[in-house]
Enzyme design. Sequence first.
Site, PDB file in Angstrom:
ATOM      1  N   LYS A  23       0.714  -0.738   0.320  1.00  0.00           N
ATOM      2  CA  LYS A  23       0.336   0.487   0.500  1.00  0.00           C
ATOM      3  C   LYS A  23       0.614   1.583   0.083  1.00  0.00           C
ATOM      4  O   LYS A  23       1.819   1.485   0.565  1.00  0.00           O
ATOM      5  CB  LYS A  23      -1.415   0.040   1.854  1.00  0.00           C
ATOM      6  N   PHE A  24       0.532   2.433  -0.921  1.00  0.00           N
ATOM      7  CA  PHE A  24       1.352   3.241  -1.219  1.00  0.00           C
ATOM      8  C   PHE A  24       1.074   4.158  -0.767  1.00  0.00           C
ATOM      9  O   PHE A  24      -0.679   4.574  -0.954  1.00  0.00           O
ATOM     10  CB  PHE A  24       2.240   3.178  -2.426  1.00  0.00           C
TER      11      PHE A  24
END
Length: 299
Positions: A23-24
């Site tokens: 998850k960026f």
Amino acid sequence: MKPALAEPVATLPRGEGLAYEPKFDGHRILLFTIDGSAVLQARSGRIVTAAFPDLAEAALALPDGTVVDGEVVVWTGGRIDFAAVQRRAAATPARAGLLARRMPASYAAFDLLWERGEDLRPAPYERRRQRLTALLEPLGPPLQPVPMTTDPELAATWFETLVEAGIEGLVVKHLARPYRPGARDWRKLRHTDVHDAVVTGFTGPPARPAALVLVLPDDDTPVVSSPLPPALRSHAGRLLAGRTAENPRGAPRTATAIGIGEVPYRAVEPGLLAEVERGTTRHAVVTVHRLRDDLINQV
């Protein structure tokens, strides 16, 4: 177009038919190619093409009639820099080109919704992922697919080791499910719910703001924090002195306050971060822990 959403979870989901992605923390962007032009749409629906001329130019390598879902990030010293991507997103057209050269953006793509006019949203994620990698891997940066695995043990390793690069957790998807705009079909597992957020305004008197208006990672829609404690109100007043920004359109700006709705606020120039905690429910209250005056003017 509304993007698909994720529901927070407290433990890593496991089971057959699951896929895991890092998850960026950046700006959620839908990228469209239409009649030889590129259009970038933020999660709120706002068109932000002018703020990211480098990505708009790179997107021209994609075929017409393509829509990609992903996250815009800026890397600084090998780590994702949310303050930098927020500065890029808030840039005026006159400064966007300069900032693109100083702080080039990357597009971490995680879903393919249309390709050459074909609607792929009803297709299972596994097929969409195959089409996404086939489309983007020949192009290379700044457009690139996020890593993905179906191995929960590798995903657990990512969760523990990638935090040093600014990856805050994992997104979990079902291989067989379609893309459902606006639905919370995905799951997200975070290391913590404490984040740096960009202060974009305040409510109450300038000398003692009642609450801060913030832009959080992964969402460009300003939200109002819970009421500040007295000591933090005074500190915020000192740090925000002289930073008030005028609205060029003259109309009052509004932001969403949980339990109240839209409230007017005074905007401020970029330059201050706040360390905040947001709950894990869908309509979570955002609590300010401290102001990052150690990083002031770096936004």
